[in-house]
Design a protein around this motif. Structure first.
Motif, mmCIF file in Angstrom:
data_model
loop_
_atom_site.group_PDB
_atom_site.id
_atom_site.type_symbol
_atom_site.label_atom_id
_atom_site.label_comp_id
_atom_site.label_asym_id
_atom_site.label_seq_id
_atom_site.Cartn_x
_atom_site.Cartn_y
_atom_site.Cartn_z
ATOM 1 N N ARG B 167 -20.469 6.464 -100.552
ATOM 2 C CA ARG B 167 -21.612 5.922 -99.815
ATOM 3 C C ARG B 167 -21.179 5.417 -98.443
ATOM 4 N NH1 ARG B 167 -23.352 4.024 -104.866
ATOM 5 N NH2 ARG B 167 -24.702 5.646 -105.692
ATOM 6 N N GLU B 168 -19.967 4.825 -98.391
ATOM 7 C CA GLU B 168 -19.482 4.288 -97.112
ATOM 8 C C GLU B 168 -19.377 5.407 -96.079
ATOM 9 O OE1 GLU B 168 -17.720 3.643 -100.065
ATOM 10 O OE2 GLU B 168 -18.913 1.812 -100.281
ATOM 11 N N ALA B 169 -18.864 6.546 -96.541
ATOM 12 C CA ALA B 169 -18.712 7.665 -95.618
ATOM 13 C C ALA B 169 -20.068 8.094 -95.056
ATOM 14 C CB ALA B 169 -18.041 8.830 -96.333
ATOM 15 N N ILE B 170 -21.079 8.127 -95.944
ATOM 16 C CA ILE B 170 -22.420 8.507 -95.466
ATOM 17 C C ILE B 170 -22.893 7.515 -94.411
ATOM 18 C CG2 ILE B 170 -24.813 8.957 -96.135
ATOM 19 C CD1 ILE B 170 -23.847 9.472 -98.953
ATOM 20 N N VAL B 171 -22.736 6.218 -94.712
ATOM 21 C CA VAL B 171 -23.223 5.198 -93.778
ATOM 22 C C VAL B 171 -22.482 5.295 -92.447
ATOM 23 C CG1 VAL B 171 -23.365 2.709 -93.355
ATOM 24 C CG2 VAL B 171 -24.060 3.628 -95.557
ATOM 25 N N ILE B 172 -21.165 5.543 -92.516
ATOM 26 C CA ILE B 172 -20.405 5.680 -91.258
ATOM 27 C C ILE B 172 -20.966 6.827 -90.419
ATOM 28 C CG2 ILE B 172 -18.169 6.378 -90.293
ATOM 29 C CD1 ILE B 172 -16.832 4.755 -92.506
ATOM 30 N N GLY B 173 -21.175 7.961 -91.073
ATOM 31 C CA GLY B 173 -21.698 9.116 -90.348
ATOM 32 C C GLY B 173 -23.073 8.840 -89.760
ATOM 33 N N LEU B 174 -23.908 8.162 -90.538
ATOM 34 C CA LEU B 174 -25.263 7.872 -90.063
ATOM 35 C C LEU B 174 -25.250 6.858 -88.917
ATOM 36 C CD1 LEU B 174 -27.142 7.696 -93.471
ATOM 37 C CD2 LEU B 174 -27.587 9.326 -91.636
ATOM 38 N N VAL B 175 -24.410 5.827 -89.059
ATOM 39 C CA VAL B 175 -24.320 4.816 -87.992
ATOM 40 C C VAL B 175 -23.902 5.488 -86.696
ATOM 41 C CG1 VAL B 175 -22.996 2.835 -87.173
ATOM 42 C CG2 VAL B 175 -23.907 2.838 -89.492
ATOM 43 N N HIS B 176 -22.926 6.378 -86.813
ATOM 44 C CA HIS B 176 -22.459 7.083 -85.620
ATOM 45 C C HIS B 176 -23.605 7.822 -84.933
ATOM 46 C CE1 HIS B 176 -19.749 10.418 -83.787
ATOM 47 N NE2 HIS B 176 -20.071 9.504 -82.892
ATOM 48 N N GLY B 177 -24.453 8.442 -85.726
ATOM 49 C CA GLY B 177 -25.540 9.240 -85.156
ATOM 50 C C GLY B 177 -26.663 8.408 -84.573
ATOM 51 N N TYR B 178 -26.944 7.270 -85.218
ATOM 52 C CA TYR B 178 -28.150 6.545 -84.813
ATOM 53 C C TYR B 178 -27.888 5.286 -83.978
ATOM 54 C CZ TYR B 178 -30.646 9.795 -87.679
ATOM 55 O OH TYR B 178 -31.168 10.953 -88.178
ATOM 56 N N LEU B 179 -26.610 4.919 -83.822
ATOM 57 C CA LEU B 179 -26.289 3.732 -83.030
ATOM 58 C C LEU B 179 -26.844 3.766 -81.598
ATOM 59 C CD1 LEU B 179 -24.854 1.040 -83.281
ATOM 60 C CD2 LEU B 179 -22.728 2.139 -82.573
ATOM 61 N N PRO B 180 -26.782 4.908 -80.917
ATOM 62 C CA PRO B 180 -27.281 4.925 -79.541
ATOM 63 C C PRO B 180 -28.732 4.448 -79.404
ATOM 64 C CG PRO B 180 -26.035 6.901 -79.963
ATOM 65 C CD PRO B 180 -26.166 6.194 -81.274
ATOM 66 N N TYR B 181 -29.569 4.785 -80.399
ATOM 67 C CA TYR B 181 -30.964 4.306 -80.324
ATOM 68 C C TYR B 181 -30.986 2.784 -80.246
ATOM 69 C CZ TYR B 181 -32.713 8.851 -81.960
ATOM 70 O OH TYR B 181 -33.021 10.168 -82.084
ATOM 71 N N MET B 182 -30.229 2.169 -81.162
ATOM 72 C CA MET B 182 -30.228 0.715 -81.234
ATOM 73 C C MET B 182 -29.662 0.104 -79.952
ATOM 74 S SD MET B 182 -31.173 -1.687 -83.285
ATOM 75 C CE MET B 182 -31.100 -1.339 -85.024
ATOM 76 N N ILE B 183 -28.572 0.702 -79.453
ATOM 77 C CA ILE B 183 -27.975 0.171 -78.226
ATOM 78 C C ILE B 183 -28.990 0.244 -77.090
ATOM 79 C CG2 ILE B 183 -26.175 0.473 -76.489
ATOM 80 C CD1 ILE B 183 -24.326 1.457 -78.661
ATOM 81 N N LEU B 184 -29.672 1.375 -76.993
ATOM 82 C CA LEU B 184 -30.623 1.542 -75.892
ATOM 83 C C LEU B 184 -31.780 0.553 -76.000
ATOM 84 C CD1 LEU B 184 -31.052 5.303 -75.037
ATOM 85 C CD2 LEU B 184 -30.096 3.466 -73.679
ATOM 86 N N THR B 185 -32.366 0.436 -77.190
ATOM 87 C CA THR B 185 -33.528 -0.467 -77.297
ATOM 88 C C THR B 185 -33.101 -1.921 -77.075
ATOM 89 O OG1 THR B 185 -33.269 -0.562 -79.692
ATOM 90 C CG2 THR B 185 -34.854 1.037 -78.836
ATOM 91 N N CYS B 186 -31.935 -2.298 -77.601
ATOM 92 C CA CYS B 186 -31.462 -3.667 -77.381
ATOM 93 C C CYS B 186 -31.108 -3.879 -75.915
ATOM 94 C CB CYS B 186 -30.236 -3.973 -78.239
ATOM 95 S SG CYS B 186 -30.641 -4.212 -79.965
#
Ligand SMILES: Nc1ncnc2c1ncn2[C@@H]1O[C@H](COP(=O)(O)OP(=O)(O)OP(=O)(O)O)[C@@H](O)[C@H]1O
Ligand SMILES: [Mg+2]
Lengths: 349, 300
Positions: B167-186
């Motif tokens: 599960r950790e591996a999945i979350v790491i991969g997903l965080v990598h993909g979706y982090l830019p959205y969060m950075i941009l909105t914040c």
């Protein structure tokens, strides 16, 4: 309550020196204005006192305490900003209570203090409003209440009134002075508006290119400017330059201007400053100095009249007169200006 | 004044169309696009979800509510759904913390050209192909992969730390993909906060954690919320990352739904599961938006 002093402070941003060797004392309970043109380092000096900027050298003391190494949050200062800087997500009352919470004051005690502070700025009924629903003047008063409620050691203001329109600004000046007098709080006020500085201050410090060129009571600086810059920046001034001779200054055209002040040795160059309202187009008792001049421009401003003049050797002069009987002199008229030797002030260039 | 002048001039001109005509004309492209791109496909899928089987071939089609009972008929789906929601939660939480801090660092510690360069670097994952991005993580996370090798080099005696197919591996991969959205909105939320507000708080005695919790986070709440929505929704529907990085444990609603469309060829079930997921997501956000609005004092 507290004397603030700045010793030997200097600051550069990168390689650009912004403040040099600043020594200043802000005595307990006084209202001091830091006055100077844009870029002279007023804000930087204020921010050094507040703790937002660390000086390259020198010390800042608030009261007995050397605060040079103490961060902003430990200095117990009240600060007001040009942009009001209210917390937009908190009601007026919570804005004011913010500093109290940081000091562990909560509940009824805090409520009482907040109510008193809002009462002081005549905003008792506004506690539940959000800042965005207030006018600029009201926001600035909330900012004042927020700064005062924590009983700061010193109140620091960086051009807090310059975003307000003229009327409101004058109202706020009166308000600010009343509250400052009531609380006896040491106040340092940054402005580039000389009129504001004159109206409000017990003391003025004039800054130029990162140096305090003169400080003292407003009337002292106004009546006895020490430098050409101070004479020009606080009020208006005429300058006559010549050579020292026989206790006076001999102008290039041969006129000897007398002064009661002590001058350099004979033969040296000297500049005299004469306030435009101290000159008169008609002879006066004791006004033994006189120069001839021609009127170039007449400026009619209701209660005051200004004339721009030129002497035969090309020096430009100004003359201010009260509009007593509504009669104006005309452009092109040749007149003689008279003033007393006591009003010729030697200044450094 | 300008408000008054416009109707006056308009009444002088002889043939002026009524205002609703121009309004409609201006809105038409937007609504037209929405209809084609969002409304029609969704409607089709919604219809599918009530059919007894995939509408291909000659067999007659009946309408049924059977697929919406899937969670009752096949209880293992509930476990998968819970896992999926947890995966969404962890990913969103990790993105929120990392994204907020990264945005804060960008806003408070950089300026000018350097800030722009960093922003572009942060957006880079957006421009890389998703499949490449995810597969590169398998290289990093697998046994004898990049991370594992470094770990063996540092601590030769210790066991393997390979976490691929977890599960950790999945979350790491997903965080990598979706982090830019969060950075941009914040980033957008934080960059509008006036420096003077933070300085005012400091002058009133606030230290960094008070500034963070009482000023920055509440003021950036709209950015955090929209970032969370932009992350959570696609994450719980994702199937590529769970498949590649999760292996056997990577069974999520996303992969189940994808299977219905590609493997089992049961489009109605896939569609009904999608709509159930959509309903759950919307319910979650409806609950949270109420809480958040109260929490920020009605400013959001
Ligand atoms: N953070 C900074 N980094 C670099 N230079 C700075 C910084 N802050 C101020 N300066 C420079 O220091 C000089 C003095 O600035 P300061 O803000 O103290 O002037 P000021 O007297 O307050 O002017 P104003 O009336 O325009 O507010 C200016 O030349 C300014 O460009
Ligand atoms: Mg300034």
């Amino acid at each position: 309550m507290t004397t603030v002093s700045v010793q030997n402070v200097a600051k550069s941003f990168g390689t650009i020196p912004v403040l040099h060797d600043i020594d200043a004392v802000f005595p307990q309970g006084t209202f001091t204005s830091l006055l100077g043109p844009s870029g002279s380092g007023k804000t930087t000096l204020l921010r050094i006192i507040a703790g937002f900027v660390a000086p390259d050298q020198g010390e800042v003391t608030i009261g007995e305490k050397d605060v040079t190494g103490i961060p902003v949050w430990g200095r117990n200062i009240g600060m007001m900003f040009q942009s009001y800087a209210l917390f937009p997500h908190m009601t007026v009352a919570r804005n004011v209570a913010f500093g109290l919470e940081r000091r562990g004051i909560k509940g009824a005690e805090a409520q009482k203090a907040v109510a008193e502070a809002l009462d002081m700025v005549h905003l008792s009924d506004f506690g539940d409003r959000m800042p965005k629903n207030l006018s600029g003047g009201q926001q600035q008063r909330v900012a004042l209440a927020r700064a005062m409620v924590i009983k700061p050691s010193v109140l620091l203001l960086d051009e807090p009134l310059s975003a307000l329109d003229r009327r409101l600004r004058q109202e706020m000046q009166v308000e600010l002075l009343r509250i400052q007098r009531q609380t006896g709080l040491t106040t340092i006020f940054v402005t580039h508006d000389q009129e504001e500085a004159l109206t409000l201050s017990d003391r003025i410090a004039i800054l130029d290119k990162g140096r305090i060129v003169q400080s003292g009571a407003p009337e002292d600086i106004y009546e006895n400017p020490q430098t050409r810059f101070a004479a020009e920046f606080l009020g208006d001034s005429n300058f006559l330059t010549g050579v020292v001779e026989a206790g006076g200054v001999r102008l290039p055209d041969g006129t000897l201007i007398q002064t009661t002040a002590t001058l350099h040795a004979n033969g040296q160059k000297a500049t005299l400053a004469i306030r435009p309202e101290k000159m008169s187009p008609t002879p006066l008792e004791g006004a033994t100095n006189h120069v001839a001049a021609k009127i170039l421009t007449v400026i009619y401003a209701g209660p005051a009249l200004s004339y721009l003049l030129q002497t035969p050797d090309g020096t430009r002069l100004k003359l201010f007169q009260a509009n007593r009987d509504g009669t104006l002199m005309r452009e092109g008229d040749s007149i003689t200006l008279h003033w007393s030797p006591a009003h010729s002030i030697p200044v450094q260039n | 004044m300008p408000n008054k002048a416009t109707p006056q001039r308009a009444s002088k001109g002889a043939r002026i169309l009524p205002q609703w005509v121009s309004t409609t004309a201006l809105l038409l492209p937007a609504y037209g696009w929405l209809t084609i791109a969002v409304f029609l496909p969704l409607l089709t899928m919604f219809l599918f979800s009530f059919m007894n089987k995939t509408p291909m071939g000659k067999a007659p089609i009946e309408f049924t509510l059977r697929h919406y009972r899937a969670f009752i008929d096949q209880p293992y789906l509930i476990k998968i759904a819970t896992n999926t929601l947890l995966m969404g939660l962890w990913t969103t939480l990790a993105c929120a913390i990392l994204g907020f801090l990264a945005a804060l660092a960008l806003v408070r510690c950089t300026h000018g050209a350097r800030r722009e360069t960093l922003l572009i670097l942060i957006l880079l994952p957006f421009w890389t192909n998703g499949l490449v991005r995810v597969f590169s993580w398998t290289m990093v996370l697998r046994e004898n992969g990049f991370l594992d090798n470094i770990w063996h080099w540092i601590a030769p005696a210790a066991g393997s730390i390979a976490i691929l197919y977890s599960r950790e591996a999945i979350v790491i991969g997903l965080v990598h993909g979706y982090l830019p959205y969060m950075i941009l909105t914040c980033y957008i939320a934080l960059v509008t906060i006036d420096d003077a507000i933070i300085e005012a708080a400091q002058s009133l005695g606030a230290r960094w954690w008070v500034i963070l919790t009482k000023i920055l986070i509440p003021l950036a709440a709209p950015g955090l919320i929209s970032g969370a929505v932009l992350t959570f929704v696609p994450v719980i529907g994702s199937f590529m990352e769970p498949r590649i990085l999760g292996g056997k444990v990577g069974v999520t609603m996303g992969t189940v739904i994808e299977d219905q469309f590609t493997q089992a060829f049961n489009w109605p079930l896939g569609a009904s599961l999608s709509f159930t997921l959509l309903a759950v997501t919307m319910a979650i956000f409806a609950t949270f938006s109420g809480v958040l609005r109260r929490g920020t004092g009605g400013t959001a």
